[in-house]
Design a protein around this motif. Structure first.
Motif, PDB file in Angstrom:
ATOM      1  N   ASP A  77      11.110   4.709  -2.457  1.00 54.77           N
ATOM      2  CA  ASP A  77      10.764   4.791  -3.873  1.00 54.77           C
ATOM      3  C   ASP A  77      11.827   4.010  -4.646  1.00 54.77           C
ATOM      4  N   SER A 108       7.129   5.915  -7.799  1.00 57.18           N
ATOM      5  CA  SER A 108       6.839   6.478  -6.484  1.00 57.18           C
ATOM      6  C   SER A 108       5.881   5.568  -5.732  1.00 57.18           C
ATOM      7  N   HIS A 140       6.264   4.827   4.125  1.00 52.72           N
ATOM      8  CA  HIS A 140       6.971   5.261   2.925  1.00 52.72           C
ATOM      9  C   HIS A 140       8.186   6.097   3.322  1.00 52.72           C
ATOM     10  N   PRO A 157      10.752   8.141   1.231  1.00 52.09           N
ATOM     11  CA  PRO A 157      11.221   8.611  -0.074  1.00 52.09           C
ATOM     12  C   PRO A 157      12.658   9.114  -0.072  1.00 52.09           C
ATOM     13  N   GLY A 167       4.460   2.140  -9.559  1.00 54.28           N
ATOM     14  CA  GLY A 167       4.520   2.396  -8.132  1.00 54.28           C
ATOM     15  C   GLY A 167       3.188   2.185  -7.455  1.00 54.28           C
TER      16      GLY A 167
END
Length: 859
Positions: free
Chosen positions: A124, A135, A194, A196, A437
Motif C-alpha cells: 500500500d 490501498s 498485495h 500491506p 489505489g
C-alpha cells in the motif's frame, strides 16, 4: 549488517542527504545486504556519503558508474546481486528519499516463505511530507495492471524474476519504468501479491520525478503500448475480465442461480441466488476485493438456450450495454416472427411487460437497493415506468418456442430482495471510496471502456477456434450473401468459428444452409451506414461513416475477432487500419465492379482500393477482378481468388438425368428462365422487353423467379405478372430442370452463381457481357455473351436461333453440362471446400503472423 536472503538496492542521484534517512531506517534490521548504486551523481557529497557508509558497515556495498538513469542504476544493482550475492533470495528496491519501517525486513522474509508461489510483493502507499494514502488490496490481476500501475517500485521481487531476464527499461526516460517492469514480469509468467504489511514509507513532495511522469503520462503510455502490444488488445482484456472479474451476473430465474460471465459461450462461476445476495453485499462493502458483476441481467434458461442456439446471445450482451448508456434499464422482447426470417426492431423507450430479458448496471442497482423509497423501482414493471426503459423486439423465426416474459417484474423482485437482505439491515456501513489505489472491481469494465476509446467492450468469445467475422450489408436473396454463406460453411468445416455481421439491415432471410454456416450473428444496425456521401476516391464516394463517423462501439466489437472480412459492407473499411493495429487480420471480398450509366467502373472494389494500406487480403470471385485490383496497385501477395462454386449440391447423376430428359423433349417451345434479384442492376427494363417479345411471339415459355432487394425503382409492370417467389434447395433444382435457357441481361455482374449452377444442369446461358462471365461462358460453345449495347435484340436473336436449331441447342447444352460437371468434386474439380483452399492458406499465415506480434501472456 549481515548479508542475508534479501538485497536492498538503493539508487542514488543528488539525494545524498536523504540517503542517510533511508539507511537509518534499515539499521537494526537483520537479513539484508544493502547495495548503494551511485548513478554518476555529479555531487561530491554523494560519493563521500556512499564511500563513508560502505567503509563503516560491511553490509553496505557502494557501486559507482556512469549515469544511466534510474532504470540503469537499478539494473546495475541487480546484475551485482546475481553475480556476487548467490545467497540473496530476493531484491527490494528502495529509493534514496524513501524509508522502511522497523519491522519491514522481517515481514518481507515471512512473506517470501509463506507465499512461495508469488514472485513479487507490492505495498500500500503511505506517504509523508504531503500526506496521502492508498490501498491496493485485493488479489493481483494482470488485467488491472494493464490499465493502471498497482505496483510501486518499492516492492520485494524474488531472484527468479531477474534470472529470467526481466529488467528495468533504460529507454523509458520520462518515468513509469516500474510499470514497464511489472508488465514484462507478467509476460514472463510471473505474478504479484498485495503486501500491506511492508512498512514502506513514501516521501511525497509537490514537485518530483513522479509529478513529471504524470504530466507526460499520455506519451509514456504510448511507449508502454509499443513495448507491450497485448495491453492494447481487447481480445486479451475481455478474456482476462471473463476469467477474473466477469462483467455480467445473469440471474436465471427458473433455476434460481446466477451465472457470472463475460462470454456468450461459457460461464465463469455459478452461484445460488442466496449466495449471490451475499456476494453482492460483500462487493458493495469490500469493492477492491469482492466482485458481483458490472451488470445484473434477469432471464430464463429457455431464453438463454434459445438465444445461444440462434447465435444471438453475444449480440444481445453487446447491444444491451450500448442501450444502457441512454437508459436506466434495458429489455428484450420476443414477439412472434415470420417464417424463415430473423429480425430485430430499432430500440424504443417505454414499458416492456413481456420482456424475455431485462438488465441494469451495477452502479444503478447499488443505488436502488440503498434507497429507502421504492416507488421509482416498482414502476419499472408497470404500464407507465418512471425510469427510462430501452426495449428492443427480437423476432425469432415462426415456430420457435415461446420465451417466458415478465422479466422486468422479476428484476424488481430481485432488487427488492437485495434491499431486504439481512446484510443491508444489519450493517449500515458506508460504501468505501475507491477513487485511490486499487479500483472498485465493478468499475473495471468502465475503465476498459475508457481505455478503448469509450466504446462498449465486446463479449469474450470462447477462442477454442480462430474467430472469423464476415460482414455483409444485407442478407436476403443476393449472390454476395449466398457466397458469404458458402465460404463461411467451408471455413467452419476447416476448423474456424465464423460470425455474421449484418450492417444496416435488421432482418435475415434464413436460406437453406444458414445454420450450418454461422456460429453467431451480430446486428450492426447503425442508421449512419450506407450513406455514400464521403469524399470520392477514383470517382466512387466513400461511406460518410467510414470517413468521419463515431467508430468506438463497432471498432471494439470487431476487435473481438481474429480476422474481419467485409463482403461489400463498405462502412467497415473505415475501421480496418485500427483493427490491423490491434492485431486483427483484415480483408475485403469483392464480387463485382459496379458501372455508371456511361459504363465507367465504380463501386466496392474502388472503396477497398481506398483502404489498401489497412487490408491484409483482397479476395475476388474471379481472376478478372484481381487483375484489375492489381493494376490499381494492390500487391500480388494480398490477392487471392476464390472461384464461385455451385450454391447447391448437384450430383453428376442428377445433372446428367436432367440433361437427358431435357434433350428428349423435342418439338416443343423452349423454356426460358430468369432467376435473381429484381433490382435495376439486373437489367429489369431489358428483361421486361425480352419477356414481352417472347410471350407475344409464343415461341417460348418464360419464368421469372426472384424478389426486390436493393432497387428503388421497383419492378416494371410488364414483369409483375410473371414474377414468382425465389426458391431454394429442391425448388432450385426443379427450376433448372425445367429450363432450357437462362437469361442474364444485367448491366454489370461479377461471376453469378446462377450461371455456374445452370450450366452444370445443362442449361444454356445467354448473358450480357460484363464482369467475369467470360471465365465461365465461352461464347457460342456453352452459352452466348451478347453486347451491352444490343442486349435485347441479340438475346432475342439467340433464343430464336436455338429454337430453330435444336441440334445447336443440344451441342451447347452438352458443352455447358460437360464443363460444369468437370468442376464438381466427384469429377476431380471444384467445390466450395476446394475453392477456399487458397484463401484458407493465406488466412492461416496472416493469423500466425498477427499472433506473433502480440506476445500476450495468459489472461
Amino acid at each position: 549488517m549481515t548479508p542475508g536472503p534479501i538485497a536492498v538496492i538503493i539508487p542514488v542521484f543528488k539525494h545524498s542527504v536523504l540517503l542517510f534517512d533511508a539507511i537509518a531506517s534499515l539499521r537494526g534490521q537483520v537479513g539484508a545486504a544493502v547495495i548503494l548504486v551511485d548513478d554518476g551523481c555529479p555531487n561530491l557529497g554523494t560519493q563521500f556519503a556512499g564511500l563513508g557508509l560502505a567503509n563503516s558497515d560491511p553490509g553496505i556495498i557502494y557501486l559507482r558508474g556512469a549515469n544511466r538513469g534510474l532504470s540503469g542504476a537499478r539494473n546495475r544493482g541487480i546484475d551485482y546481486v546475481l553475480a556476487h550475492l548467490p545467497e540473496a533470495e530476493a531484491i527490494y528496491f528502495l529509493d534514496a528519499d524513501n524509508m522502511l519501517s522497523a519491522w519491514s525486513l522481517k515481514a518481507m522474509q515471512a512473506a517470501l516463505h509463506q507465499h512461495a508461489g508469488f514472485d513479487w510483493f507490492y505495498p500500500d502507499i503511505n506517504m509523508f511530507g504531503l500526506d496521502w494514502e492508498a490501498s491496493y488490496a485485493g488479489g493481483f490481476l494482470p488485467l488491472t495492471e494493464s490499465i493502471m500501475n498497482l505496483c510501486e517500485a518499492g516492492s520485494l521481487v524474488r531472484r527468479r524474476v531477474f534470472e529470467a531476464g526481466v529488467r528495468f527499461s533504460e529507454n523509458l526516460k520520462l518515468g513509469f519504468e516500474d510499470w514497464d517492469f511489472w508488465l514484462s514480469a507478467i509476460e514472463h509468467g510471473f505474478t504479484g501479491r498485495h503486501f500491506p504489511d511492508s512498512g514502506f514509507l513514501y516521501r511525497k513532495r509537490p514537485e518530483s520525478m513522479l509529478a513529471n511522469s504524470t504530466r507526460d503520462e499520455a506519451h509514456i503510455k504510448v511507449q508502454l503500448e509499443q513495448r507491450h502490444p497485448w495491453v492494447q488488445d481487447p481480445k486479451w482484456a475481455v478474456a482476462a475480465e471473463h476469467r477474473h472479474v466477469p462483467r455480467f451476473a445473469i440471474y436465471v430465474t427458473d433455476l434460481d442461480v446466477v451465472r457470472l460471465t463475460s462470454s456468450p459461450d461459457e460461464v465463469t462461476e455459478e452461484l445460488s441466488w442466496g449466495d449471490y445476495v451475499t456476494r453482492f453485499w460483500a462487493a458493495l462493502h469490500s469493492p477492491k476485493t469482492e466482485h458481483a458483476g458490472a451488470y445484473l441481467l434477469i432471464t430464463s434458461s429457455v431464453a438463454l438456450a434459445t438465444l445461444g442456439r440462434a447465435g444471438l446471445l453475444g449480440w444481445c450482451l453487446h447491444d444491451l450495454q450500448i442501450r444502457l448508456r441512454d437508459a436506466n434499464f434495458i429489455a428484450i422482447s420476443a414477439p412472434p416472427g415470420a417464417a424463415r426470417r430473423l429480425a430485430v426492431e430499432a430500440p424504443a423507450l417505454g414499458a416492456a411487460p413481456q420482456a424475455v430479458l431485462a438488465g441494469v448496471s451495477m452502479s444503478l442497482l447499488r443505488a436502488v437497493v440503498r434507497d429507502p423509497l421504492d416507488d421509482w423501482i416498482r414502476s419499472v414493471a408497470g404500464d407507465a415506468p418512471q425510469p427510462r426503459i430501452s426495449n428492443r423486439a427480437l423476432h425469432l423465426p415462426r415456430g420457435a418456442a415461446p420465451l417466458p416474459g415478465g422479466m422486468l417484474a422479476q428484476l424488481v423482485r430481485a432488487a427488492q430482495g437485495l434491499r431486504l437482505s439481512v446484510y443491508n439491515i444489519t450493517t449500515g456501513l458506508p460504501v468505501p471510496d475507491c477513487s485511490l489505489g486499487a479500483p472498485d472491481r465493478a468499475q473495471i469494465n468502465a475503465m476498459l471502456t475508457a481505455k478503448f476509446g469509450g466504446g462498449v467492450i465486446p463479449p469474450a468469445l470462447a477462442r477454442n477456434l480462430p474467430e472469423i467475422a464476415l460482414a455483409v450489408p444485407h442478407f436476403a436473396f443476393g449472390g454476395v450473401e449466398k457466397v458469404t454463406m458458402f465460404v463461411a460453411a467451408a471455413l467452419r468445416r476447416r476448423g474456424y468459428s465464423v460470425s455474421l455481421l449484418l450492417c444496416k439491415a435488421r432482418d435475415i432471410a434464413l436460406v437453406d444452409g444458414f445454420e450450418a454456416a454461422f456460429d453467431r450473428v451480430f446486428f450492426l444496425d447503425n442508421p449512419e451506414f450506407e450513406q455514400f456521401s464521403g469524399p470520392a476516391y477514383l470517382g466512387t464516394h466513400l461511406p460518410r461513416w467510414a470517413d468521419a463517423g463515431e467508430h468506438a462501439n463497432e471498432l471494439n466489437l470487431l476487435s473481438a475477432f481474429d480476422a474481419v472480412i467485409t463482403c461489400h459492407a463498405a462502412d467497415l473499411l473505415g475501421l480496418m487500419g485500427q483493427l490491423r493495429r490491434r492485431g486483427v487480420v483484415t480483408g475485403a471480398y469483392n464480387h463485382l465492379f459496379d458501372a455508371t450509366e456511361t459504363g465507367r467502373h465504380c463501386g466496392h472494389p474502388y472503396l477497398a482500393l481506398a483502404y489498401e494500406h489497412a487490408l491484409d487480403l483482397y479476395i475476388g470471385c474471379s481472376r478478372q477482378i484481381l487483375h484489375m485490383l492489381h493494376g490499381h496497385g494492390v500487391p500480388a501477395e494480398k490477392l487471392v481468388v476464390v472461384p464461385n462454386a455451385p450454391g447447391i449440391a448437384i450430383p453428376p447423376a442428377v445433372a446428367q438425368a436432367s440433361l437427358a430428359a431435357r434433350l428428349a423433349r423435342q418439338g416443343r417451345r423452349l423454356n426460358v428462365l430468369f432467376m435473381g434479384r429484381l433490382d435495376q442492376q439486373k437489367g429489369l427494363d431489358r428483361l421486361a422487353a425480352i419477356c414481352d417479345v417472347l410471350q407475344t411471339r409464343g415461341g417460348a415459355q418464360v419464368r421469372v423467379l426472384g424478389r426486390t432487394v436493393l432497387s428503388e425503382g421497383g419492378v416494371p409492370p410488364e414483369l409483375e405478372a410473371l414474377v414468382e417467389p425465389p426458391v431454394q434447395g429442391e425448388g432450385l433444382l426443379e427450376a433448372y430442370h425445367w429450363a432450357d435457357i437462362l437469361l442474364l441481361p444485367s448491366l454489370y455482374e461479377g461471376l453469378p452463381l446462377t450461371v455456374i449452377e445452370a450450366q452444370r444442369m445443362g442449361v444454356v446461358p445467354i448473358a450480357a457481357a460484363s464482369g467475369a462471365l467470360a471465365e465461365t461462358i465461352e461464347d457460342g460453345v456453352n452459352g452466348f455473351l451478347v453486347a451491352q449495347e444490343t442486349c435485347v435484340s441479340e438475346t432475342l436473336a439467340r433464343v430464336a436461333e436455338l429454337t430453330e436449331n435444336r441440334a445447336l441447342l443440344q451441342r451447347m447444352a452438352n458443352a455447358a453440362a460437360g464443363g460444369g460437371m468437370a468442376n464438381t468434386a466427384a469429377g476431380g474439380g471444384l467445390d466450395w471446400d476446394e475453392a477456399i483452399a487458397p484463401l484458407e492458406a493465406k488466412l492461416r499465415g496472416a493469423l500466425a503472423r498477427a499472433a506473433r506480434t502480440r506476445r500476450a501472456p495468459v489472461p
